[in-house]
Design a protein around this motif. Structure first.
Motif, PDB file in Angstrom:
ATOM      1  N   MET A   1       4.445 -10.898   6.655  1.00 46.14           N
ATOM      2  CA  MET A   1       4.950  -9.527   6.722  1.00 46.14           C
ATOM      3  C   MET A   1       5.383  -9.037   5.333  1.00 46.14           C
ATOM      4  O   MET A   1       5.109  -7.893   4.958  1.00 46.14           O
ATOM      5  CB  MET A   1       6.125  -9.453   7.705  1.00 46.14           C
ATOM      6  N   ALA A   2       6.020  -9.917   4.574  1.00 47.35           N
ATOM      7  CA  ALA A   2       6.442  -9.547   3.222  1.00 47.35           C
ATOM      8  C   ALA A   2       5.233  -9.278   2.332  1.00 47.35           C
ATOM      9  O   ALA A   2       5.221  -8.329   1.533  1.00 47.35           O
ATOM     10  CB  ALA A   2       7.316 -10.642   2.634  1.00 47.35           C
ATOM     11  N   PHE A   3       4.199 -10.106   2.481  1.00 44.78           N
ATOM     12  CA  PHE A   3       2.990  -9.910   1.678  1.00 44.78           C
ATOM     13  C   PHE A   3       2.309  -8.593   2.037  1.00 44.78           C
ATOM     14  O   PHE A   3       1.872  -7.840   1.164  1.00 44.78           O
ATOM     15  CB  PHE A   3       2.029 -11.077   1.902  1.00 44.78           C
ATOM     16  N   ASN A   4       2.217  -8.296   3.339  1.00 45.84           N
ATOM     17  CA  ASN A   4       1.588  -7.038   3.769  1.00 45.84           C
ATOM     18  C   ASN A   4       2.359  -5.831   3.250  1.00 45.84           C
ATOM     19  O   ASN A   4       1.772  -4.822   2.838  1.00 45.84           O
ATOM     20  CB  ASN A   4       1.492  -6.992   5.297  1.00 45.84           C
ATOM     21  N   GLY A   5       3.707  -5.946   3.249  1.00 46.67           N
ATOM     22  CA  GLY A   5       4.509  -4.844   2.719  1.00 46.67           C
ATOM     23  C   GLY A   5       4.254  -4.634   1.241  1.00 46.67           C
ATOM     24  O   GLY A   5       4.130  -3.495   0.765  1.00 46.67           O
ATOM     25  N   MET A   6       4.189  -5.746   0.480  1.00 46.19           N
ATOM     26  CA  MET A   6       3.908  -5.632  -0.947  1.00 46.19           C
ATOM     27  C   MET A   6       2.516  -5.062  -1.183  1.00 46.19           C
ATOM     28  O   MET A   6       2.300  -4.245  -2.088  1.00 46.19           O
ATOM     29  CB  MET A   6       4.027  -7.000  -1.609  1.00 46.19           C
ATOM     30  N   ARG A   7       1.555  -5.474  -0.357  1.00 43.66           N
ATOM     31  CA  ARG A   7       0.181  -4.962  -0.509  1.00 43.66           C
ATOM     32  C   ARG A   7       0.140  -3.455  -0.294  1.00 43.66           C
ATOM     33  O   ARG A   7      -0.493  -2.714  -1.064  1.00 43.66           O
ATOM     34  CB  ARG A   7      -0.735  -5.661   0.492  1.00 43.66           C
TER      35      ARG A   7
END
Length: 428
Positions: free
Chosen positions: A382-388
């Motif tokens: 979820m954190a990676f998707n938010g950063m993306r």
């Protein structure tokens, strides 16, 4: 200087491949449980204890410490999980007793060679060669293979009449390298193994064979003469070991007493062989050792006197396949059997191959996710998707306006992420 995304990804892939080549093994298990084996050993300079680490512990337990690679040491057990090192081992959780059978020579004080000089990879320009017996490392000029480079003028010398120490890598064969030094007196391509004079002196068979076909030495006729390669090419003839004592002055493997003319004749006048032609004796009473090389024996006699070693250091340079050429008679074999590495090539432990070797960054990321708890993996995704999503939003104006994304732009983006994270923590 700008870099496109394609170029950046290509550079990352190249770095990944370089890392795989540099560290192709898995370093997740300490070798302590394997016992006393021949393995690569590392000395940690940050830890106060002068002890040895296996490859895995040097990476997993002492990552941020200053270290020196000591290269292979035989019969060595990793000290990391023992009471001899205060720094806890991250791989072997059980605290073990200190290894009382490990041998800690001067290498564990970060000193090398007969000159005892510390090794500094940033300043050394010469090749170093490892002794097969004591496994210490020796500068080429300490072995009289070349002159001392100007950068070594301040190095200590055991004897002022002998050429000084120098350094490098055994694998590059003492040949001319990036340092621009000329080839050594005996190039690495001519010998398979090296044994220092101190170790040779402790083995009667090595002393007996010194300076004979395939067992090269470095000597000079006087302190004013240049160094030269000593290798007598006299072929061997079978000798009955039981009858050696019947002939006055005859020693192991000698066919007949040397005449005065033989002793005084220059080595250049005796025939030489490009490769040894003798074969090992198959019967315990039959000795096939070549006749004594008088010049070599004079060197060892001189080494017994600490006042003078000007004719050479007694080092041996053994040509290819030397192990199969030894005489196996009742006199030659016992000193060799006491040092099995002279008869059989040793196996050196290597960590198992890294199962992640050759995987892409994406594949490595997926492997990492599989190894962590499910709830933490979901939070990470979820954190990676938010950063993306934030990165896509940040880069969209660049794409619409045809602008090139520079390093400063990327740094600015991650700086904004850091500030946003701090703001969320403050609010909570």
């Amino acid at each position: 200087m700008s870099e496109t995304l394609t170029e950046y990804l290509a550079s990352q892939e190249e770095l990944l491949q370089e890392a795989a080549l540099a560290l192709p093994h898995e370093f997740s298990k300490c070798t302590y449980s394997l016992g006393f084996i021949r393995q690569a050993v590392y000395l940690c300079l940050t830890c106060p204890e002068a002890r040895g680490l296996c490859s895995a512990c040097s990476i997993a337990c002492h990552t941020d410490h200053d270290q020196i690679e000591l290269f292979p040491k035989r019969n060595f057990r990793c000290d990391c999980p023992t009471t001899s090192i205060d720094h806890a081992c991250a791989l072997h959780k059980t605290l073990e007793e200190a290894n009382t059978s490990n041998v800690y020579g001067q290498n564990f004080q970060a000193k090398f060679c007969r000159c005892g000089r510390p090794y500094d990879a940033k300043t050394e320009s010469e090749t170093m060669i490892q002794c097969l017996a004591c496994e210490d490392w020796f500068h080429e000029s300490c072995c009289n293979l070349r002159e001392r480079p100007s950068s070594r003028e301040g190095s200590p010398e055991p004897n002022p009449d002998r050429a000084a120490p120098v350094e490098g890598n055994i694998d590059d064969g003492s040949s001319e390298g990036s340092s621009g030094l000329p080839p050594a007196l005996i190039p690495g391509s001519r010998y398979e193994s090296f044994i220092c004079g101190a170790c040779v002196s402790n083995n009667a068979t090595l002393v007996r064979w010194a300076g004979t076909p395939g067992i090269m030495m470095v000597t000079r006729d006087s302190i004013t003469e240049p160094w030269r390669c000593l290798e007598d090419g006299t072929p061997a003839e079978p000798v009955d070991v039981d009858r050696l004592d019947d002939v006055e002055g005859l020693s192991i493997g000698t066919k007949r007493p040397l005449s005065p003319s033989d002793l005084d004749a220059p080595d250049a006048k005796r025939s030489r062989f490009s490769s040894p032609t003798f074969m090992p004796a198959t019967k315990p009473h039959q000795c096939l050792a070549p006749r004594l090389n008088p010049t070599a024996q004079k060197i060892f006699a001189q080494l017994d006197s600490p006042a003078d070693s000007s004719l050479g250091t007694g080092d041996l340079f053994l040509s290819e396949d030397f192990r199969r050429r030894w005489c196996r008679c009742a006199l030659c074999l016992p000193p060799l059997e006491a040092s099995q590495y002279l008869l059989e090539d040793e196996e050196t432990y290597e960590p198992p191959e890294d199962p992640d070797l050759g995987l892409s960054l994406e594949e490595l990321g997926m492997r990492a996710l599989e190894r962590i708890p499910r709830d933490k993996a979901i939070d990470g995704i979820m954190a990676f998707n938010g950063m993306r999503d934030d990165l896509v939003k940040y880069l969209r104006p660049f794409a619409e306006e045809g602008k090139v994304v520079c390093e400063t732009d990327v740094r600015e983006f991650f700086a904004s992420l850091t500030e946003a994270t701090k703001g969320r923590k403050h609010c909570s």
